[in-house]
Design a protein around this motif. Structure first.
Motif, PDB file in Angstrom:
ATOM      1  N   ASP B   4      16.435  28.194  -8.055  1.00 38.91           N
ATOM      2  CA  ASP B   4      16.454  29.184  -6.973  1.00 38.91           C
ATOM      3  C   ASP B   4      17.511  30.248  -7.300  1.00 38.91           C
ATOM      4  O   ASP B   4      18.352  30.040  -8.183  1.00 38.91           O
ATOM      5  CB  ASP B   4      16.778  28.472  -5.641  1.00 38.91           C
ATOM      6  CG  ASP B   4      16.485  29.338  -4.417  1.00 38.91           C
ATOM      7  OD1 ASP B   4      15.840  30.400  -4.559  1.00 38.91           O
ATOM      8  OD2 ASP B   4      16.895  28.942  -3.310  1.00 38.91           O
ATOM      9  N   ILE B   7      20.873  36.134  -3.783  1.00 36.65           N
ATOM     10  CA  ILE B   7      20.909  37.501  -4.322  1.00 36.65           C
ATOM     11  C   ILE B   7      22.231  38.252  -4.187  1.00 36.65           C
ATOM     12  O   ILE B   7      22.373  39.320  -4.765  1.00 36.65           O
ATOM     13  CB  ILE B   7      19.764  38.375  -3.754  1.00 36.65           C
ATOM     14  CG1 ILE B   7      19.929  38.564  -2.235  1.00 36.65           C
ATOM     15  CG2 ILE B   7      18.403  37.796  -4.108  1.00 36.65           C
ATOM     16  CD1 ILE B   7      19.083  39.702  -1.675  1.00 36.65           C
ATOM     17  N   SER B  10      27.474  37.713  -0.508  1.00 33.78           N
ATOM     18  CA  SER B  10      27.499  37.553   0.955  1.00 33.78           C
ATOM     19  C   SER B  10      26.288  36.804   1.492  1.00 33.78           C
ATOM     20  O   SER B  10      26.204  36.568   2.694  1.00 33.78           O
ATOM     21  CB  SER B  10      27.657  38.894   1.680  1.00 33.78           C
ATOM     22  OG  SER B  10      27.474  39.976   0.863  1.00 33.78           O
ATOM     23  N   ASP B  11      25.363  36.452   0.624  1.00 36.62           N
ATOM     24  CA  ASP B  11      24.194  35.690   1.083  1.00 36.62           C
ATOM     25  C   ASP B  11      24.286  34.200   0.754  1.00 36.62           C
ATOM     26  O   ASP B  11      23.315  33.460   0.932  1.00 36.62           O
ATOM     27  CB  ASP B  11      22.918  36.284   0.478  1.00 36.62           C
ATOM     28  CG  ASP B  11      22.602  37.650   1.064  1.00 36.62           C
ATOM     29  OD1 ASP B  11      22.525  37.750   2.301  1.00 36.62           O
ATOM     30  OD2 ASP B  11      22.465  38.614   0.303  1.00 36.62           O
ATOM     31  N   LYS B  13      24.731  30.543   1.284  1.00 37.05           N
ATOM     32  CA  LYS B  13      24.711  29.635   2.439  1.00 37.05           C
ATOM     33  C   LYS B  13      25.015  28.228   1.949  1.00 37.05           C
ATOM     34  O   LYS B  13      24.410  27.761   0.991  1.00 37.05           O
ATOM     35  CB  LYS B  13      23.347  29.681   3.128  1.00 37.05           C
ATOM     36  CG  LYS B  13      23.146  30.969   3.922  1.00 37.05           C
ATOM     37  CD  LYS B  13      21.713  31.126   4.406  1.00 37.05           C
ATOM     38  CE  LYS B  13      21.470  32.546   4.902  1.00 37.05           C
ATOM     39  NZ  LYS B  13      20.081  32.961   4.738  1.00 37.05           N
ATOM     40  N   LYS B  16      22.410  25.723   0.899  1.00 36.49           N
ATOM     41  CA  LYS B  16      21.629  25.979  -0.316  1.00 36.49           C
ATOM     42  C   LYS B  16      22.333  25.497  -1.584  1.00 36.49           C
ATOM     43  O   LYS B  16      21.686  25.318  -2.616  1.00 36.49           O
ATOM     44  CB  LYS B  16      21.347  27.489  -0.450  1.00 36.49           C
ATOM     45  CG  LYS B  16      20.209  27.969   0.436  1.00 36.49           C
ATOM     46  CD  LYS B  16      19.649  29.288  -0.061  1.00 36.49           C
ATOM     47  CE  LYS B  16      18.387  29.664   0.689  1.00 36.49           C
ATOM     48  NZ  LYS B  16      17.742  30.870   0.186  1.00 36.49           N
ATOM     49  N   GLY B 149      27.987  43.161  -1.445  1.00 32.17           N
ATOM     50  CA  GLY B 149      27.102  42.426  -0.541  1.00 32.17           C
ATOM     51  C   GLY B 149      25.630  42.744  -0.695  1.00 32.17           C
ATOM     52  O   GLY B 149      24.793  42.251   0.068  1.00 32.17           O
ATOM     53  N   GLN B 150      25.297  43.569  -1.681  1.00 35.63           N
ATOM     54  CA  GLN B 150      23.897  43.950  -1.896  1.00 35.63           C
ATOM     55  C   GLN B 150      23.349  43.326  -3.188  1.00 35.63           C
ATOM     56  O   GLN B 150      24.107  43.122  -4.141  1.00 35.63           O
ATOM     57  CB  GLN B 150      23.789  45.478  -2.050  1.00 35.63           C
ATOM     58  CG  GLN B 150      24.153  46.262  -0.813  1.00 35.63           C
ATOM     59  CD  GLN B 150      22.944  46.599   0.047  1.00 35.63           C
ATOM     60  OE1 GLN B 150      21.845  46.087  -0.175  1.00 35.63           O
ATOM     61  NE2 GLN B 150      23.137  47.430   1.035  1.00 35.63           N
ATOM     62  N   PHE B 151      22.082  43.110  -3.224  1.00 32.13           N
ATOM     63  CA  PHE B 151      21.328  42.724  -4.426  1.00 32.13           C
ATOM     64  C   PHE B 151      21.609  43.717  -5.552  1.00 32.13           C
ATOM     65  O   PHE B 151      21.663  44.917  -5.321  1.00 32.13           O
ATOM     66  CB  PHE B 151      19.845  42.776  -4.040  1.00 32.13           C
ATOM     67  CG  PHE B 151      18.869  42.638  -5.161  1.00 32.13           C
ATOM     68  CD1 PHE B 151      18.289  41.416  -5.445  1.00 32.13           C
ATOM     69  CD2 PHE B 151      18.482  43.750  -5.904  1.00 32.13           C
ATOM     70  CE1 PHE B 151      17.332  41.295  -6.459  1.00 32.13           C
ATOM     71  CE2 PHE B 151      17.544  43.640  -6.924  1.00 32.13           C
ATOM     72  CZ  PHE B 151      16.968  42.413  -7.197  1.00 32.13           C
ATOM     73  N   SER B 152      21.757  43.214  -6.769  1.00 28.62           N
ATOM     74  CA  SER B 152      22.046  44.076  -7.917  1.00 28.62           C
ATOM     75  C   SER B 152      21.033  43.795  -9.032  1.00 28.62           C
ATOM     76  O   SER B 152      20.858  42.651  -9.453  1.00 28.62           O
ATOM     77  CB  SER B 152      23.466  43.757  -8.397  1.00 28.62           C
ATOM     78  OG  SER B 152      24.140  44.916  -8.768  1.00 28.62           O
ATOM     79  N   PHE B 156      20.218  40.351 -11.458  1.00 32.91           N
ATOM     80  CA  PHE B 156      18.899  39.750 -11.263  1.00 32.91           C
ATOM     81  C   PHE B 156      18.170  39.547 -12.585  1.00 32.91           C
ATOM     82  O   PHE B 156      17.611  38.468 -12.857  1.00 32.91           O
ATOM     83  CB  PHE B 156      18.086  40.651 -10.332  1.00 32.91           C
ATOM     84  CG  PHE B 156      16.860  40.002  -9.746  1.00 32.91           C
ATOM     85  CD1 PHE B 156      16.952  38.818  -9.037  1.00 32.91           C
ATOM     86  CD2 PHE B 156      15.608  40.586  -9.882  1.00 32.91           C
ATOM     87  CE1 PHE B 156      15.821  38.223  -8.481  1.00 32.91           C
ATOM     88  CE2 PHE B 156      14.469  40.005  -9.324  1.00 32.91           C
ATOM     89  CZ  PHE B 156      14.580  38.820  -8.628  1.00 32.91           C
ATOM     90  N   ILE B 177      11.711  33.973  -5.543  1.00 33.18           N
ATOM     91  CA  ILE B 177      12.721  34.935  -6.029  1.00 33.18           C
ATOM     92  C   ILE B 177      13.019  34.669  -7.507  1.00 33.18           C
ATOM     93  O   ILE B 177      13.202  35.613  -8.288  1.00 33.18           O
ATOM     94  CB  ILE B 177      13.987  34.916  -5.134  1.00 33.18           C
ATOM     95  CG1 ILE B 177      14.960  36.052  -5.498  1.00 33.18           C
ATOM     96  CG2 ILE B 177      14.725  33.578  -5.169  1.00 33.18           C
ATOM     97  CD1 ILE B 177      14.671  37.343  -4.866  1.00 33.18           C
TER      98      ILE B 177
END
Lengths: 235, 235
Positions: B4, B7, B10-11, B13, B16, B149-152, B156, B177
């Motif tokens: 898994d 992304i 800040s995501d 959890k 997970k 805090g954003q997808f890069s 990826f 994903i």
């Protein structure tokens, strides 16, 4: 115009959507059902989080309401229809109110309530949603409902499709995740070549619902743009 | 083996990653710096969240410590080096302890502390990390540090590269994903064709750091696999 994407209903953060226009997508299949029901003349759709809540509302006047939705992709006991858009035909829908509860799509809509405007999108109304976003010309956040709190390839490519249609008409500034969704769509314009790898696609295929998949992944069947406001979705 | 991806820092959890093996990637540039410093003979890397914390540790014995990292992609006042891996050469690094604080990568590592095992990865040690994952043969979650805090896109595609190397050797079950990251790598094996669209790539280019980009996006320069344990990263 800035465009961003949130990848699942459980990744919605208030600060990302508060006061903004959001586009909620659950292409397999909740938002495809909503768009279809409204296209076929239902008066409104009421999305709710819990099964009990749906039954409670319908009790008031059972003949007026259609109960629809799913748990684990299957019809809920005591409900009229499942989460298949093909069941929501004119003859059963016209003039009715659909109460819907699903695992991902309706949760995404309810979790997005702090947004200023909530548009309901799928492949079948993609161009119409793009036109509406272009007309409004304000920053927009796509909310992919995802599947059980996970990123879903089907919602992602649908976002890419709508972004490609927006980009044809106005200049946009994309976050990296929005750029990636556009890349995916641009390289898979038939949609299915990419989506057939999706977990949720395989699950629906296992249930023998090929017709649902074909319908939900068809572009621009209708030009209605449903919007959620004060608990109700209307065209 | 299940794979898994999360992304952004800040995501993360807890549910997970708790008790799992995670692979943290901040290819532009924090994890590339860490791998480089350890490859070039530094004793260990201590990642910290705050600038003050880094300065406080270094005060104990200034000659033993190298202070490195960035804020807004630039060197921090009073620090020895920035977030450029090319500065961490053998002659300045050998036998030292590097204390690092960065906006995304070090935060991702600290936020992942509830994982059972934390591996530090980048393009330059991609194959070696894949080999380690294959050897362990347990479920793994890739944590992309992302950018603010954003997808890069850069993190990826690096995940996709390592997944492709794992998949060559054993059978894997990918979430949507993870499938998407593999798709992106498989269609952009040169890396740069895709990454040049990334926000963070453009930012580093603006700063004139082309050499950093070329280095960080090179595959398999080293076979070391750093691991974070009890606050310390060692090869």
């Amino acid at each position: 115009m800035n465009i961003d994407i949130i990848i699942s209903a459980s990744d919605i953060k208030k600060e990302k959507i508060e006061g903004k226009t959001v586009v909620v997508i659950d292409v397999l299949r909740a938002t495809s059902v909503m768009v279809t029901a409204l296209k076929n003349g239902c008066e409104k759709v009421i999305p709710v989080k819990e099964v009990d809540e749906a039954i409670e509302i319908a009790k008031n006047d059972r003949s007026r309401y259609i109960l629809g939705g799913e748990r684990n992709a299957l019809k809920i006991e005591g409900f009229d229809y499942s989460n298949s858009p093909l069941e929501y035909t004119k003859d059963v829908i016209k003039g009715k109110t659909v109460i819907m509860t699903t695992t991902n799509g309706t949760q995404a809509i309810k979790n997005a309530e702090c947004a200023e405007r909530i548009i309901i999108a799928s492949m079948i109304n993609g161009q119409a949603v793009a036109d509406e976003i272009v007309k409004e010309n304000k920053d927009v956040v796509f909310i992919n409902a995802g599947t059980y709190g996970q990123f879903s390839m089907d919602d992602f490519i649908t976002s890419g499709y709508i972004i490609s249609r927006i980009k044809e008409k106005i200049s946009v500034k994309l976050t990296d995740i929005a750029t990636t969704s556009l890349y995916i769509y641009d390289n898979n314009k038939d949609i299915t070549s990419f989506v057939k790898g999706a977990t949720h696609y395989k699950r629906i295929l296992e249930l023998g619902l090929e017709d649902d998949l074909e319908y939900c992944l068809s572009k621009d069947i209708t030009d209605i743009v449903p919007e959620y406001k004060n608990g109700i979705i209307k065209a």
